[in-house]
Design a protein around this motif. Structure first.
Motif, PDB file in Angstrom:
ATOM      1  N   LEU B 293       8.623  29.611  24.351  1.00 50.02           N
ATOM      2  CA  LEU B 293       7.978  30.824  23.817  1.00 50.02           C
ATOM      3  C   LEU B 293       6.958  31.384  24.784  1.00 50.02           C
ATOM      4  O   LEU B 293       6.825  32.594  24.957  1.00 50.02           O
ATOM      5  CB  LEU B 293       7.291  30.514  22.486  1.00 50.02           C
ATOM      6  N   LYS B 294       6.217  30.500  25.456  1.00 55.29           N
ATOM      7  CA  LYS B 294       5.072  30.972  26.241  1.00 55.29           C
ATOM      8  C   LYS B 294       5.474  31.794  27.460  1.00 55.29           C
ATOM      9  O   LYS B 294       4.635  32.472  28.047  1.00 55.29           O
ATOM     10  CB  LYS B 294       4.193  29.800  26.653  1.00 55.29           C
ATOM     11  N   LEU B 295       6.741  31.731  27.831  1.00 55.36           N
ATOM     12  CA  LEU B 295       7.168  32.501  29.000  1.00 55.36           C
ATOM     13  C   LEU B 295       7.516  33.947  28.658  1.00 55.36           C
ATOM     14  O   LEU B 295       7.813  34.740  29.543  1.00 55.36           O
ATOM     15  CB  LEU B 295       8.390  31.837  29.639  1.00 55.36           C
ATOM     16  N   GLN B 296       7.527  34.281  27.361  1.00 50.58           N
ATOM     17  CA  GLN B 296       8.069  35.575  26.964  1.00 50.58           C
ATOM     18  C   GLN B 296       7.069  36.427  26.190  1.00 50.58           C
ATOM     19  O   GLN B 296       6.483  35.985  25.210  1.00 50.58           O
ATOM     20  CB  GLN B 296       9.309  35.368  26.081  1.00 50.58           C
ATOM     21  N   GLY B 297       6.950  37.660  26.633  1.00 52.68           N
ATOM     22  CA  GLY B 297       6.039  38.596  25.980  1.00 52.68           C
ATOM     23  C   GLY B 297       6.425  38.881  24.547  1.00 52.68           C
ATOM     24  O   GLY B 297       5.566  39.149  23.712  1.00 52.68           O
ATOM     25  N   ARG B 298       7.718  38.798  24.205  1.00 56.15           N
ATOM     26  CA  ARG B 298       8.129  39.147  22.840  1.00 56.15           C
ATOM     27  C   ARG B 298       7.613  38.148  21.807  1.00 56.15           C
ATOM     28  O   ARG B 298       7.694  38.391  20.611  1.00 56.15           O
ATOM     29  CB  ARG B 298       9.654  39.252  22.745  1.00 56.15           C
ATOM     30  N   PHE B 299       7.094  37.000  22.291  1.00 54.12           N
ATOM     31  CA  PHE B 299       6.515  36.030  21.362  1.00 54.12           C
ATOM     32  C   PHE B 299       4.992  35.955  21.505  1.00 54.12           C
ATOM     33  O   PHE B 299       4.356  35.084  20.925  1.00 54.12           O
ATOM     34  CB  PHE B 299       7.106  34.636  21.608  1.00 54.12           C
ATOM     35  N   GLY B 300       4.430  36.857  22.298  1.00 55.39           N
ATOM     36  CA  GLY B 300       2.997  36.781  22.623  1.00 55.39           C
ATOM     37  C   GLY B 300       2.092  36.890  21.406  1.00 55.39           C
ATOM     38  O   GLY B 300       0.967  36.408  21.435  1.00 55.39           O
ATOM     39  N   HIS B 301       2.566  37.502  20.326  1.00 57.61           N
ATOM     40  CA  HIS B 301       1.726  37.730  19.150  1.00 57.61           C
ATOM     41  C   HIS B 301       1.702  36.549  18.193  1.00 57.61           C
ATOM     42  O   HIS B 301       0.996  36.562  17.206  1.00 57.61           O
ATOM     43  CB  HIS B 301       2.274  38.941  18.399  1.00 57.61           C
ATOM     44  N   LEU B 302       2.525  35.543  18.431  1.00 55.62           N
ATOM     45  CA  LEU B 302       2.683  34.466  17.442  1.00 55.62           C
ATOM     46  C   LEU B 302       1.404  33.661  17.248  1.00 55.62           C
ATOM     47  O   LEU B 302       0.663  33.400  18.195  1.00 55.62           O
ATOM     48  CB  LEU B 302       3.819  33.523  17.847  1.00 55.62           C
ATOM     49  N   HIS B 303       1.156  33.272  16.016  1.00 57.84           N
ATOM     50  CA  HIS B 303       0.033  32.390  15.704  1.00 57.84           C
ATOM     51  C   HIS B 303       0.544  30.959  15.654  1.00 57.84           C
ATOM     52  O   HIS B 303       1.755  30.715  15.593  1.00 57.84           O
ATOM     53  CB  HIS B 303      -0.570  32.758  14.353  1.00 57.84           C
ATOM     54  N   ALA B 304      -0.414  30.051  15.605  1.00 59.39           N
ATOM     55  CA  ALA B 304      -0.048  28.634  15.615  1.00 59.39           C
ATOM     56  C   ALA B 304       0.953  28.309  14.512  1.00 59.39           C
ATOM     57  O   ALA B 304       1.928  27.589  14.725  1.00 59.39           O
ATOM     58  CB  ALA B 304      -1.299  27.775  15.471  1.00 59.39           C
ATOM     59  N   GLU B 305       0.717  28.868  13.333  1.00 59.23           N
ATOM     60  CA  GLU B 305       1.603  28.503  12.212  1.00 59.23           C
ATOM     61  C   GLU B 305       3.032  28.998  12.447  1.00 59.23           C
ATOM     62  O   GLU B 305       4.000  28.362  12.019  1.00 59.23           O
ATOM     63  CB  GLU B 305       1.058  29.046  10.897  1.00 59.23           C
TER      64      GLU B 305
END
Ligand SMILES: Cc1cc2nc3c(=O)[nH]c(=O)nc-3n(C[C@H](O)[C@H](O)[C@H](O)COP(=O)(O)OP(=O)(O)OC[C@H]3O[C@@H](n4cnc5c(N)ncnc54)[C@H](O)[C@@H]3O)c2cc1C
Ligand SMILES: Cc1ncc(C[n+]2csc(CCOP(=O)(O)OP(=O)(O)O)c2C)c(N)n1
Ligand code: SF4
Ligand code: SF4
Ligand code: SF4
Ligand code: SF4
Ligand SMILES: [Mg+2]
Lengths: 614, 354
Positions: B293-305
């Motif tokens: 996930l951390k390599l992709q901007g499309r997941f940048g908004h995700l919270h821990a949960e």
């Protein structure tokens, strides 16, 4: 729409299909040179593998491991012979600085380079004819004084350059410390003999029992030869300046090993033997003492623990296995006994770290220790014997005064090997002597050809760092161990302790090599390019080319090259002005590696040699 | 009617590039049915896949391209990068068009109008086409068992129209149709359609497999297996899209490996003979989903949960494949253990100040 293989009715052929050229494998889609999208360009550049760089004679290790991987043993042997006259010897005795530098060591375990080298050396020994030939004679004569590794290497390279070489050796047999230092159970004499035969096959004359200073004078050398390489080594053992060192039963390590090696030894050791010293020579002496009949051998070192000892850890380990006992942090101050050694006087001691003062601090306040023993072998280094050398060429450290090319002033004399390197603080070892001999041979050649001497080529290449490579492609694999004889058995025989690799083992171990920084034609860049604009006419190391007309600069190829030989070069330089359009359409294939070029040239050479055997 | 003999191309398998400790790709075909000069983005995952697929298939191949990046970006101005016959078809008719081509060759051979081996007929549909708009037509082609290979190049979105959510877009994936906000902070709350398993379950007589550009030789072998299979075959291939996923272009292949190593793209083959899934493919490592996930901007908004939820999803996929879960992955599915990321509220507070 692609028109290939499609029947197009006449009324449709014009104008649509007519105006767009069909794409082709050779030219791509001519209409769309997408290279002008690129801001950065991938470039092939082979870099220096750390092993090659660390090797004292810069063997092309990555190169021959790559050939072994392909089962091309003869080519691999030919490649190693460029820089190393006797891989069968170094394959057994070398302290392998290459393995210490090996990138794989940071990942799991270093490649067993020395074992593969030995395999190739033995492969070469078995050839009826060597792959190397003497150069066309150039009519000049060179004398090489000393037949140790440095002299051997210099003579070998000079003969290949076309010189008539004569080796002058004071001992009854040629080989230097390879024979009269390194024991038989590390390097069997038959192996060395075969390598010396190879020198004779190159047309080199070896005159044993010929000592410069006694049988041949300095003036003779000057008169009879166009040039001369002094590779006389360090032949005299150091003393520890203890009282009573002249008593019977006190033996110096170097002559002890030398006499055994030359077959002139009549040493008789008692049951208990003590060795003074903590280096590699001391270890060889202790292990040889066992083989000469001693039962209990103790080694006394000033170092406080095994880690501080200036020796190769594997050899120390093997010595301990054979049952030698270590005593640390002591110095011998006197040999006790009535005309013959009965015991040693020991005091606690340590290294002072001082540069000018005595390096060893002995605590004479502490009570002296009496250590009974039948013999003591002193192995604390050696020095040169240069009575015959004109005073103007001696330096304050008792060695030869040379410039950085190994030349004595502006004479036609050169020096190489231990005698030259001891002053520079280089670790003294066979491979460094071989490298020095090689470089001096090339310097001598330039001087005789009246060409300017060149600084040893600084490696402009970047030494490949593990971080630049893609480790995803290399699963962990353990290093292949060489078999050894059982300690209880080997401590009484002269048989070789460490066993060689079979062809299969050499192949398997070579397979572990990463090919650091050097294209090995794995085809990965070729396979992953999305365009695809990486091409190759044949699949061979370093022969990949990027069609810069089309490359969009995504850098996938750079990321996915396992060996790290692709780099990214910016097309645009915003500080000095945009240069994009200048380069985007320029078809440059990228720089190919020096090493790849060499390997390419190698391909057909040994094949000819195969024909010559018949 | 006399029995007609259909000559078929049986393509040999490639050897694994991992030979003992050594990495060395097998000898690849010289032929290049996909040539440079196309207008996909730099580092385009679908293009990488297209190139590998067509190289594995060879020159006696017919390609079908329903609307999507592999048609639009590739074939402007009446020029394509395809060096073999290729035709565009409407986005919803991928299956019917391909079925038609296969049926036509069957008929031509039957009537003696086509001599030579049966061509490789390959349809390259995007996930929008394959999972939504053209699902029915593809299912029809598979159901009727036409001799063709249908590939879904799965870039997990409608890329060509500017990144909209498809039913393959993963939970948490941001697209222009699934932006993150106050109401739906995870951007997309629906899980991706399990398209390939759906195809295997619904058409068990077909060869079905999943593949990824991260494993090129495996991918090319699956393509060849699909082509060698007599009847319909279906392969879903993970192909990252740097425009929609928002990552650095050099990572295209790396993401293809990571998605498998993180358990988000199970690799398997459906064996139509045994009617069984083969889950024997094992990546070199197993990693927590955050690595991917951390390599992709499309997941940048995700919270821990959300990351923990994704991990739960991945863990279920590992279990489905019969892989024992290491403790680290079980722990990573607990929101308390998802480090380097604040609690949902903390993250929202930060988001609001921007
Ligand atoms: C016991 C011992 C074990 C060693 N083991 C290893 C090892 O395992 N691995 C390793 O890498 N290194 C080892 N070394 C170090 C290595 O042997 C030396 O660095 C290397 O041999 C130096 O080579 P050279 O040619 O400079 O000198 P040498 O090998 O010393 O050769 C010099 C030669 O010149 C001859 N000579 C001297 N004076 C004259 C003269 N006036 N006229 C004619 N001939 C003359 C000598 O007889 C001798 O043959 C060891 C050293 C010792 C002492
Ligand atoms: C029936 C129909 N609806 C919508 C479109 C618009 N359209 C063109 S390309 C495209 C995206 C297709 O997405 P996908 O199949 O996933 O391929 P990708 O672009 O991702 O490669 C869409 C929706 C269309 N061409 N036809
Ligand atoms: S992995 Fe191979 S090329 Fe790299 S340092 Fe080791 S031996 Fe040399
Ligand atoms: S993978 Fe291809 S397009 Fe991308 S940088 Fe390398 S050569 Fe250029
Ligand atoms: S990926 Fe392989 S073939 Fe390409 S440059 Fe690197 S080593 Fe050479
Ligand atoms: S948008 Fe994505 S799928 Fe389309 S060409 Fe670009 S990278 Fe490829
Ligand atoms: Mg898509």
């Amino acid at each position: 729409m692609s028109t290939k293989g499609t029947h197009i009715p006449d009324w449709l052929a014009v104008p649509f299909a007519g105006i767009t050229p069909a794409p082709s494998q050779e030219k791509g889609q001519d209409l769309f040179p997408t290279g002008n999208w690129r801001s950065t360009r991938p470039v092939y550049r082979d870099k220096m593998p750390p092993c090659n760089n660390a090797c004292g004679t810069n063997e092309k290790i990555q190169g021959y491991l790559d050939l072994v991987k392909r089962g091309r043993y003869l080519d691999a042997y030919a490649l190693i012979k460029e820089d190393m006259p006797f891989p069968s010897v170094t394959g057994r005795v070398c302290y392998h600085p290459c393995e210490q530098a090996c990138n794989r060591g940071q990942y799991d375990e270093a490649i067993s380079i020395r074992a593969v080298e030995r395999f190739l050396g033995d492969f070469g020994q078995a050839l009826p004819k060597d792959v190397v030939k003497a150069g066309p004679p150039n009519g000049r004569k060179v004398a090489v004084v000393g037949s140790g590794p440095a002299g051997h290497s210099a003579a070998y390279q000079l003969a290949r350059l076309g010189y008539a070489v004569t080796i002058l050796e004071k001992s009854p047999k040629a080989g230097g410390l390879n024979r009269g230092g390194i024991p038989d159970w590390v390097l069997p004499q038959r192996v060395l003999d075969r390598e010396i035969e190879r020198l004779l096959e190159l047309g080199i004359t070896i005159r044993t029992n010929t000592e410069v200073g006694k049988d041949v004078s300095w003036d003779d050398l000057k008169k009879n030869y166009d040039a001369c390489v002094l590779a006389v080594g360090l032949t005299e053992p150091n003393s520890v300046r203890a009282e009573g060192e002249n008593k019977d039963g006190v033996i110096y390590g170097l002559p002890f090993l030398r006499d055994i090696g030359m077959g002139t030894s009549n040493v008789k050791l008692g049951r208990n033997v003590t060795v003074i010293g903590g280096g590699n020579t001391a270890i060889d002496c202790a292990r040889e003492a066992l083989r000469q009949g001693a039962e209990d051998v103790t080694m006394i070192t000033v170092e406080r623990n095994p880690k501080e000892m200036p020796c190769v850890p594997e050899d120390l380990h093997d010595m301990m296995e054979e049952g030698v006992v270590l005593m640390h942090a002591r110095a011998m101050t006197a040999v006790l006994g009535n005309g013959r050694v009965e015991a040693l006087q020991l005091y606690p001691a340590r290294f002072s770290g001082a540069v000018n003062a005595s390096p060893i601090l002995i605590d004479r306040e502490a009570p002296a220790e009496r250590f009974p023993t039948d013999n003591v072998i002193i192995a604390v280094g050696q020095h040169a014997s240069l009575a015959w050398l004109p005073a103007e060429f001696k330096n304050e450290r008792g060695t030869i005064r040379i410039d950085r090319f190994g030349r004595l002033g502006d004479t036609m004399f050169f020096a190489a090997g231990d005698i030259a390197q001891v002053a520079s603080g280089q670790p003294l070892m066979v491979v460094n002597a071989v490298g020095d001999g090689k470089r001096v041979a090339f310097s001598l050649d330039r001087v005789l050809r009246k060409e300017p001497l060149q600084e040893r080529m600084v490696p402009i290449d970047v030494i490949t760092d593990l971080a630049r490579m893609n480790m995803t492609y290399f699963p962990h694999f353990p290093r292949l161990k060489q078999e050894t004889l059982l300690p209880t058995f080997r401590r009484h025989t002269q048989e070789e302790v460490i066993q060689g690799f079979s062809g299969n083992q050499a192949f398997e171990e070579a397979n572990r090599c990463f090919s650091c920084g050097t294209c090995n034609a794995c085809d990965n860049c070729y396979l992953v390019c999305p365009e695809p604009c990486i091409v190759r006419s044949v699949r061979s190391n370093g022969l990949y080319r990027i069609l810069t007309d089309y490359c969009k600069g995504c850098r996938v190829c750079i990321e996915e090259c396992p060996t790290g030989c692709l780099e990214s070069v910016p097309e645009m330089d915003f500080d000095t002005g945009v240069v994009r359009m200048d380069t985007a359409f320029a078809i440059t294939p990228g720089l190919h590696g020096r090493q790849a070029e060499e390997l390419k040239n190698l391909a057909d050479r040994p094949a000819k040699d195969i024909e010559n055997w018949k | 009617m006399p029995a007609i003999k259909v000559e078929r191309q049986m393509l040999p398998m490639f050897a694994s590039p991992n030979q003992g400790a050594r990495f060395y790709n097998p000898e690849l075909p010289q032929t290049e049915p996909f040539v440079p000069g196309h207008r996909t983005c730099a580092g385009c995952g679908p293009s990488i896949q297209y190139r590998m697929t067509s190289k594995a298939a060879g020159d006696n191949t017919i390609l079908v391209g329903p609307t999507g990046c592999m048609y639009v970006a590739n074939s402007s101005y009446l020029c394509t990068p395809y060096n073999v016959p290729w035709a565009h078809t409407q986005i919803g008719s991928a299956g019917s068009f391909t079925a038609g081509v296969a049926a036509a060759y069957e008929a031509m051979i039957r009537k003696g109008k086509w001599k030579g081996p049966f061509p490789n007929i390959i349809c390259e549909a995007g996930d929008g086409s394959a999972s939504d708009i053209g699902l029915a037509s593809i299912s029809g082609a598979l159901y009727r068992n036409h001799d063709c290979l249908i590939i879904c190049y799965d870039n997990e979105q409608y890329a060509n129209t500017g990144i909209q959510a498809s039913s393959r877009t993963p939970y948490g994936g941001m697209t222009t149709f699934s932006p993150p906000g106050k109401m739906v902070p995870e951007a997309k709350s629906l899980y991706p359609k399990d398209l390939a398993r759906m195809m295997a379950a619904g058409h068990p007589h077909c060869y079905v497999a999943t593949a990824s550009v991260g494993y090129p030789i495996d991918l090319m072998n699956k393509v060849r297996k699909g082509l060698n299979h007599k009847g319909a075959a279906y392969i879903m291939i993970y192909t990252p899209c740097q425009k929609g996923f928002v990552y650095e272009t050099p990572r295209s292949i790396d993401l293809g490996r990571l998605v498998v190593e993180c358990g988000l793209y199970p690799m398997w083959e459906w064996d139509p003979e045994k009617r069984k899934f083969d889950y024997s493919f094992r990546p070199q490592n197993m990693r927590p989903v955050s690595e991917y996930l951390k390599l992709q901007g499309r997941f940048g908004h995700l919270h821990a949960e959300h990351v923990a939820t994704m991990q739960k999803f991945a863990n279920m996929q590992w279990k489905m494949m019969g892989v024992e879960l290491p403790d680290a992955l079980v722990r990573a599915a607990d929101v308390k253990n998802v480090r380097d990321m604040g609690a949902a509220q903390a993250a929202e507070a930060v988001a609001l100040t921007v």
